[in-house]
Scaffold this active site. Sequence first.
Site, short mmCIF file in Angstrom:
data_model
loop_
_atom_site.label_atom_id
_atom_site.label_comp_id
_atom_site.label_asym_id
_atom_site.label_seq_id
_atom_site.Cartn_x
_atom_site.Cartn_y
_atom_site.Cartn_z
N TRP A 183 0.85 -1.19 0.00
CA TRP A 183 0.00 0.00 0.00
C TRP A 183 0.88 1.23 0.00
O TRP A 183 1.87 1.29 0.74
CB TRP A 183 -0.93 0.04 1.22
CG TRP A 183 -1.64 1.36 1.29
CD1 TRP A 183 -2.71 1.74 0.53
CD2 TRP A 183 -1.29 2.50 2.10
NE1 TRP A 183 -3.04 3.04 0.84
CE2 TRP A 183 -2.19 3.52 1.78
CE3 TRP A 183 -0.30 2.74 3.06
CZ2 TRP A 183 -2.14 4.78 2.38
CZ3 TRP A 183 -0.24 3.99 3.66
CH2 TRP A 183 -1.16 4.99 3.32
N GLU A 224 -3.28 -3.19 -2.05
CA GLU A 224 -4.40 -2.59 -1.32
C GLU A 224 -4.78 -1.28 -2.00
O GLU A 224 -3.94 -0.41 -2.20
CB GLU A 224 -3.99 -2.32 0.14
CG GLU A 224 -5.07 -1.65 0.98
CD GLU A 224 -4.61 -1.36 2.41
OE1 GLU A 224 -3.40 -1.39 2.68
OE2 GLU A 224 -5.49 -1.08 3.26
N LYS A 226 -7.14 2.33 -2.43
CA LYS A 226 -7.66 3.38 -1.54
C LYS A 226 -8.26 4.49 -2.38
O LYS A 226 -7.70 4.88 -3.39
CB LYS A 226 -6.53 3.91 -0.66
CG LYS A 226 -7.00 4.94 0.34
CD LYS A 226 -6.07 5.00 1.53
CE LYS A 226 -6.55 6.09 2.47
NZ LYS A 226 -5.92 6.04 3.78
N ASP A 259 -9.56 -2.94 2.15
CA ASP A 259 -9.66 -2.33 3.48
C ASP A 259 -11.02 -1.63 3.50
O ASP A 259 -11.31 -0.80 2.63
CB ASP A 259 -8.49 -1.34 3.65
CG ASP A 259 -8.50 -0.61 4.99
OD1 ASP A 259 -9.56 -0.12 5.40
OD2 ASP A 259 -7.42 -0.49 5.60
N HIS A 262 -11.60 2.11 2.79
CA HIS A 262 -11.01 2.68 1.59
C HIS A 262 -11.95 2.85 0.41
O HIS A 262 -11.51 2.92 -0.74
CB HIS A 262 -9.82 1.84 1.15
CG HIS A 262 -8.65 1.96 2.08
ND1 HIS A 262 -7.39 1.54 1.77
CD2 HIS A 262 -8.55 2.50 3.32
CE1 HIS A 262 -6.57 1.78 2.78
NE2 HIS A 262 -7.26 2.35 3.73
N HIS A 286 -8.36 -5.93 5.22
CA HIS A 286 -8.02 -5.12 6.39
C HIS A 286 -9.36 -4.72 6.99
O HIS A 286 -10.12 -3.98 6.37
CB HIS A 286 -7.27 -3.84 5.99
CG HIS A 286 -5.80 -4.04 5.88
ND1 HIS A 286 -4.94 -3.03 5.53
CD2 HIS A 286 -5.02 -5.15 6.08
CE1 HIS A 286 -3.70 -3.50 5.53
NE2 HIS A 286 -3.73 -4.77 5.85
N ASP A 294 -11.79 7.44 6.19
CA ASP A 294 -10.94 6.32 6.61
C ASP A 294 -10.27 6.67 7.93
O ASP A 294 -9.07 6.85 8.01
CB ASP A 294 -9.89 6.08 5.50
CG ASP A 294 -8.95 4.94 5.83
OD1 ASP A 294 -9.40 3.96 6.45
OD2 ASP A 294 -7.77 5.03 5.46
N ASP A 296 -10.02 4.98 10.70
CA ASP A 296 -9.37 3.88 11.42
C ASP A 296 -9.71 3.81 12.90
O ASP A 296 -8.84 3.70 13.76
CB ASP A 296 -7.85 3.92 11.18
CG ASP A 296 -7.49 3.44 9.79
OD1 ASP A 296 -7.71 2.25 9.52
OD2 ASP A 296 -7.03 4.25 8.97
N ASP A 327 -6.78 -3.48 10.90
CA ASP A 327 -5.99 -2.30 10.54
C ASP A 327 -6.69 -1.04 11.04
O ASP A 327 -7.57 -0.52 10.37
CB ASP A 327 -5.78 -2.23 9.02
CG ASP A 327 -4.97 -0.99 8.64
OD1 ASP A 327 -4.32 -0.40 9.52
OD2 ASP A 327 -5.00 -0.61 7.45
C1 RNT Z 1 -3.74 3.07 4.96
C2 RNT Z 1 -3.83 1.61 4.73
C3 RNT Z 1 -2.66 0.80 5.21
C4 RNT Z 1 -2.14 1.26 6.56
C5 RNT Z 1 -1.16 0.33 7.20
C6 RNT Z 1 -0.43 0.98 8.33
O1 RNT Z 1 -4.88 3.74 4.66
O2 RNT Z 1 -5.01 1.12 5.27
O3 RNT Z 1 -3.00 -0.53 5.21
O4 RNT Z 1 -3.18 1.49 7.46
O5 RNT Z 1 -0.30 -0.17 6.25
ZN ZN Z 2 -5.31 -0.95 5.37
#
Ligand code: RNT
Ligand code: ZN
Length: 420
Positions: A183, A224, A226, A259, A262, A286, A294, A296, A327
Amino acid sequence: MSRYEEAKKIYAEIGVDTDAAIAALKVAPIALHCWQGDDVRGFDQKVDALTGGIQTTGNYPGRARTPQELMDDIDLALKLCPGAKKLNLHACYAIFDDENGGWVDRDKIEPKHFKKWVDFCKERGLGCDFNPTFFSHPKCDPLTLSSPNEETRNFWIEHGKACIRISQYLAEELGQECVMNIWTGDGFKDVPSDRMGPRMRYKESIDAILSEPFDFSKVKPCVESKVFGIGVEAYTAGSAEFSLSYAAANKDKCIPLMDNGHYHPTEVVSDKIPALITFFDEVALHVTRGIRWDSDHVVVLDDETKEIAKEIVRCGGLDRRVKIALDYFDASINRVTAWVVGLRNMQKALLMALVTPHDRLRQLQDEGDFTQLMVVSEELKTLPFGDVWNEYCRVCGVPADGKWFDTVKAYENEVTIKRG
Ligand code: RNT
Ligand code: ZN
């Protein structure tokens, strides 16, 4: 009769074997991300500004500052969570010391810089996933693999290749596959005048990384996608279409990673899992919780987490077709608690999915009996799931709900609060 025995009978009446559900979940690993423990800082850079369009907010005391502190914190989190786990490391968590020659830059890291993590995993019977770290580094210009600057690109390609070698080492040492996720935060704040160029360069750079030899049965490189990040609102090189197409065009050496923070907010990863499983042997996830963006946040037992778990189970994903990793990174609350709540919730969602009578529900759908499908689906929600969950915790030798937070609080008072 114990509460679990009663619950077991109730589930048996709808054709669900709760013992079998518990046995299936016990062996399905979920990867715990080391980066919740120190707000995604790692150990390899002096300046610890987080870049790449991701952000941690909050300054709750007690973040881990050294490998040992991080290991101690992870250890406690692992002890309080049921089920099989793996560790998930980022390259920036390399451990440099006098024995292994001291600090090297990311293009030069080697398996030896992860030997202490391997020992940690071996002692606990864990596998380990891995991630190249394409952010929080002076060589982000700010682009990395898609930079127009050849020197920048090469630096990051070398980093990616080093990470392939480290992933192969982790897989071999630990005897479990290593999911290696690519990523980058590459993108633009404002409307770009060249959208194609960065993507072509990104593609070529990933090609170059994956030209490094590895055994695809042991190392699972992922891409990955986004949609946007902080400071890269207008464009990302690794968009959904780019990443998915890359994986589809390189099925012999790469798998897609989704993820759930994303995508556009009304898109759901739960629906994308069966779409991808239709075409891919393996997909990676993720699991996170985005609030409006996003962000988290810690994974809670919300509808989408439950729906993702259902799709994993229904698609036969628990036996590694779907690789599950967490994640998220919340710096505003106790970090060990953040791990434990998220991991226990993912386990809970999976156990819920495993005690759902999917065959019966599928039959109602196929018969077009949507009225009864609604009735049955709604009534499932109030079955005594909590008793099955507590039994699962008991079988796994970890505390039940209501019985673990005091342990974290005591650890906070004795250990983490005293960190500067
Ligand atoms: C970021 C991605 C990625 C990170 C990690 C730390 O938006 O989700 O996966 O969160 O690699
Ligand atoms: Zn991620």
